[in-house]
Design a protein around this motif. Structure first.
Motif, short mmCIF file in Angstrom:
data_model
loop_
_atom_site.label_atom_id
_atom_site.label_comp_id
_atom_site.label_asym_id
_atom_site.label_seq_id
_atom_site.Cartn_x
_atom_site.Cartn_y
_atom_site.Cartn_z
N THR A 44 0.85 -1.20 0.00
CA THR A 44 0.00 0.00 0.00
C THR A 44 0.88 1.24 0.00
O THR A 44 1.89 1.28 0.71
CB THR A 44 -0.92 0.04 1.24
OG1 THR A 44 -1.80 -1.09 1.20
CG2 THR A 44 -1.75 1.32 1.26
N ARG A 70 -0.69 -3.30 -9.45
CA ARG A 70 -1.73 -3.81 -8.53
C ARG A 70 -1.50 -3.34 -7.10
O ARG A 70 -2.09 -3.88 -6.15
CB ARG A 70 -1.83 -5.34 -8.56
CG ARG A 70 -2.01 -5.96 -9.94
CD ARG A 70 -3.29 -5.51 -10.60
NE ARG A 70 -3.69 -6.37 -11.71
CZ ARG A 70 -3.27 -6.24 -12.97
NH1 ARG A 70 -2.37 -5.29 -13.26
NH2 ARG A 70 -3.71 -7.04 -13.91
N THR A 71 -0.64 -2.35 -6.91
CA THR A 71 -0.40 -1.79 -5.59
C THR A 71 -1.56 -0.88 -5.20
O THR A 71 -2.06 -0.11 -6.04
CB THR A 71 0.91 -0.98 -5.57
OG1 THR A 71 2.00 -1.84 -5.90
CG2 THR A 71 1.16 -0.35 -4.21
N ARG A 72 -1.98 -0.96 -3.97
CA ARG A 72 -3.05 -0.09 -3.48
C ARG A 72 -2.47 1.30 -3.24
O ARG A 72 -1.45 1.45 -2.56
CB ARG A 72 -3.62 -0.65 -2.19
CG ARG A 72 -4.84 0.09 -1.66
CD ARG A 72 -5.27 -0.51 -0.32
NE ARG A 72 -6.60 -0.03 0.08
CZ ARG A 72 -7.18 -0.32 1.24
NH1 ARG A 72 -6.55 -1.09 2.12
NH2 ARG A 72 -8.38 0.13 1.52
N ILE A 74 -3.54 5.18 -1.88
CA ILE A 74 -4.53 5.97 -1.17
C ILE A 74 -4.03 7.41 -1.07
O ILE A 74 -2.83 7.65 -0.88
CB ILE A 74 -4.77 5.41 0.25
CG1 ILE A 74 -5.21 3.93 0.16
CG2 ILE A 74 -5.81 6.23 1.01
CD1 ILE A 74 -5.24 3.23 1.52
N GLU A 93 -7.59 5.48 -4.32
CA GLU A 93 -8.62 5.67 -3.30
C GLU A 93 -8.43 7.02 -2.61
O GLU A 93 -7.32 7.35 -2.18
CB GLU A 93 -8.55 4.55 -2.26
CG GLU A 93 -8.77 3.16 -2.83
CD GLU A 93 -8.55 2.09 -1.79
OE1 GLU A 93 -8.99 2.27 -0.63
OE2 GLU A 93 -7.91 1.06 -2.12
N HIS A 213 -7.53 3.92 7.44
CA HIS A 213 -8.14 3.28 6.25
C HIS A 213 -7.20 2.25 5.64
O HIS A 213 -7.65 1.29 5.01
CB HIS A 213 -8.50 4.37 5.23
CG HIS A 213 -9.17 3.82 4.00
ND1 HIS A 213 -10.46 3.34 4.00
CD2 HIS A 213 -8.70 3.69 2.71
CE1 HIS A 213 -10.77 2.93 2.78
NE2 HIS A 213 -9.72 3.13 1.98
N CYS A 214 -5.89 2.44 5.81
CA CYS A 214 -4.93 1.49 5.25
C CYS A 214 -5.14 0.08 5.79
O CYS A 214 -4.80 -0.91 5.12
CB CYS A 214 -3.50 1.94 5.54
SG CYS A 214 -2.97 3.42 4.64
N THR A 216 -8.03 -1.28 6.52
CA THR A 216 -9.29 -1.86 6.08
C THR A 216 -9.07 -2.72 4.84
O THR A 216 -8.14 -2.48 4.07
CB THR A 216 -10.32 -0.77 5.77
OG1 THR A 216 -9.85 0.02 4.66
CG2 THR A 216 -10.54 0.13 6.97
N PRO A 217 -9.92 -3.71 4.63
CA PRO A 217 -9.76 -4.57 3.45
C PRO A 217 -9.90 -3.76 2.16
O PRO A 217 -10.69 -2.82 2.08
CB PRO A 217 -10.89 -5.59 3.59
CG PRO A 217 -11.23 -5.58 5.04
CD PRO A 217 -11.01 -4.18 5.50
N ARG A 218 -9.13 -4.16 1.20
CA ARG A 218 -9.19 -3.51 -0.12
C ARG A 218 -10.36 -4.08 -0.90
O ARG A 218 -10.58 -5.29 -0.93
CB ARG A 218 -7.89 -3.77 -0.86
CG ARG A 218 -7.78 -3.13 -2.22
CD ARG A 218 -6.42 -3.47 -2.81
NE ARG A 218 -6.15 -2.78 -4.04
CZ ARG A 218 -4.99 -2.89 -4.69
NH1 ARG A 218 -4.03 -3.66 -4.20
NH2 ARG A 218 -4.80 -2.23 -5.81
N THR A 219 -11.14 -3.22 -1.54
CA THR A 219 -12.27 -3.68 -2.35
C THR A 219 -11.98 -3.43 -3.81
O THR A 219 -11.32 -2.46 -4.18
CB THR A 219 -13.56 -2.94 -1.95
OG1 THR A 219 -13.36 -1.52 -2.12
CG2 THR A 219 -13.92 -3.23 -0.51
#
Length: 464
Positions: A44, A70-72, A74, A93, A213-214, A216-219
């Motif tokens: 992340t 595919r890295t999240r 935010i 996000e 928020h980091c 929390t599960p990724r949707t």
């Protein structure tokens, strides 16, 4: 899983680690920082703060490149909120009220979140961002500590100040000068901010929310207009940035050496680089996968034939090329010697470009890298050259690579490549993937002092 957090004046490192004790804390994000990260689908990246005035800001393409891995990613509070509002259609996000105001068009200027801060260390905040002034006024009005009409007046006064000068004291002073009737309201607003820090620092509130928020599960993103980041076309600029900022070898000695730094060194000094580059260029001219040309004793001849056939289909052949083309790309000796296939394949290699008007390559293609051992040795040589150049620069402002006389640089290349004729020197530069001899000379300046320090020997780049 690694969480990378880019913060500066909004939060301190201690604030981050209090919420996420395993996070990797970085300085405010700037151009190149994300490309230097080695992230994947389990990681992340949280962007809070970033620079935009002192140096180039993080580019949208850089964030999309991280998303494509595919890295999240935010964003919140400051630079993160700005970029998230622009890139949420690609999967970034956004978190918090600041992001929401940008995304909905209530805010449209980066000045809303800009602050003056110390340039290093903890990046301590020196001024108040306009978005915090807005939020403080809103909370003061809601708490009946401020009249709504006074709130509008104070916001206008705050807007007249440059972000590097905007403080609560400056807002009070400016209000007294421009709107004397609202002077007491300005003092009341400042006192409200001092008594209620939780109601006057929206950026900090959003940043802490984003940190939570980091966890929390990724949707999976799914909404009208969503475009996966990996579908966004890559540009030559992104490729160039990737090669420029991605570390060549991830160790302490060579932390500041990029992939393009090492590739430039090998271009100049690796004995087998012309062969690597020839296959790289002909493979792309032929439009065939590299693997399909790597087997068999006659693989090189097969690759040459495939490249010549592809060129002929585009109207490039020994019959159609004018004399000026041969004289431009080949030396007089090369025009007289060798077979027609060899002459034309040599011309194709030297004239190859990744796109019209572009350089032959922008990043560090795998086919040009050579072995891991040679790559690491080249990275060490680049780091050594940079250390020496820094030491020499401290002894005098004109003792730097850019002050080396052009004849010395050209003589260095002539000795390194063992050629004497100017035309042959240009030809060798092109055989090594340089657009021109001048480009090769510019690249070589970085390493000449290292050669002289090693007893006038060539910098060593092992064959790869």
């Amino acid at each position: 899983m690694t969480v990378h957090v880019f913060i500066g004046p909004t939060l301190s490192a201690a604030d981050v680690l209090a919420v996420a004790d395993r996070a990797v804390v970085h300085r405010p994000v700037r151009h190149g920082d994300l490309l230097a990260l080695d992230t994947g689908a389990a990681d992340t990246v949280l962007i809070i703060d970033g620079v935009f005035h002192q140096t180039a800001p993080v580019r949208h393409k850089e964030i999309i490149d991280v998303l494509a891995r595919r890295t999240r990613v935010i964003g919140a509070s400051s630079m993160g909120a700005l970029r998230a509002a622009e890139l949420w259609p690609y999967g970034m996000e956004g978190v918090g009220l600041v992001f929401g105001m940008y995304a909905q068009g209530e805010l449209d200027s980066d000045e809303e979140v800009a602050v003056g801060h110390l340039p290093s260390g903890e990046h301590r905040q020196l001024t108040v961002p306009l978005v915090n002034v807005r939020w403080t006024i809103s909370n003061a009005v809601t708490g009946e500590a401020l009249a709504p009409e006074d709130g509008a007046t104070l916001l206008n006064a705050a807007r007249t100040l440059h972000y590097t000068e905007r403080s609560w004291a400056a807002i009070v002073h400016t209000t007294r000068r421009l709107h004397p009737a609202a002077a007491e309201a300005a003092v009341a607003l400042r006192e409200f901010a001092e008594r209620h820090p939780g109601l006057s620092d929206l950026k900090r509130r959003d940043a802490l929310l984003a940190l939570s928020h980091c966890a929390t599960p990724r949707t999976a993103a799914s909404f009208p207009g969503f475009t996966p980041a990996w579908m966004v076309p890559r540009t030559m600029y992104l490729d160039r940035w990737r090669g420029t900022y991605r570390p060549a070898v991830r160790d302490r000695r060579t932390a500041t050496v990029s992939e393009l730094d090492v590739l430039r060194f090998q271009q100049l000094y690796a004995p087998d680089f012309p062969l690597r580059y020839r296959r790289f260029a002909l493979t792309r001219v032929a439009g065939v996968p590299q693997a399909s040309t790597d087997d068999g004793d006659d693989s090189d001849s097969c690759l040459v034939r495939a490249a010549l056939e592809a060129a002929d289909q585009r109207g490039i052949s020994a019959r159609t090329l004018p004399h000026s083309a041969w004289s431009y790309w080949l030396t007089p000796r090369e025009q007289r010697e060798g077979g027609p296939e060899h002459r034309l394949s040599t011309l194709l290699v030297r004239s190859f470009r990744s796109a019209p008007g572009a350089v032959p390559f922008h990043d560090a293609p795998a086919e040009l890298r050579g072995t891991d051992e040679a790559w690491a040795a080249s990275a060490d040589a680049v780091a050594a050259a940079d250390r020496l150049n820094e030491q020499m620069a401290r002894t005098g402002e004109r003792r730097t690579p850019r002050h080396l006389p052009p004849p010395l640089v050209r003589r260095h290349l002539a000795e390194t490549w063992r050629v004497e004729e100017p035309a042959a020197l240009t030809a060798v530069a092109r055989d090594r993937g340089f657009v021109s001899l001048g480009e090769a000379e510019d690249a070589a300046r970085r390493f000449i002092l290292l050669r002289r320090a090693r007893g006038d020997r060539r910098p060593e780049a092992p064959a790869c």
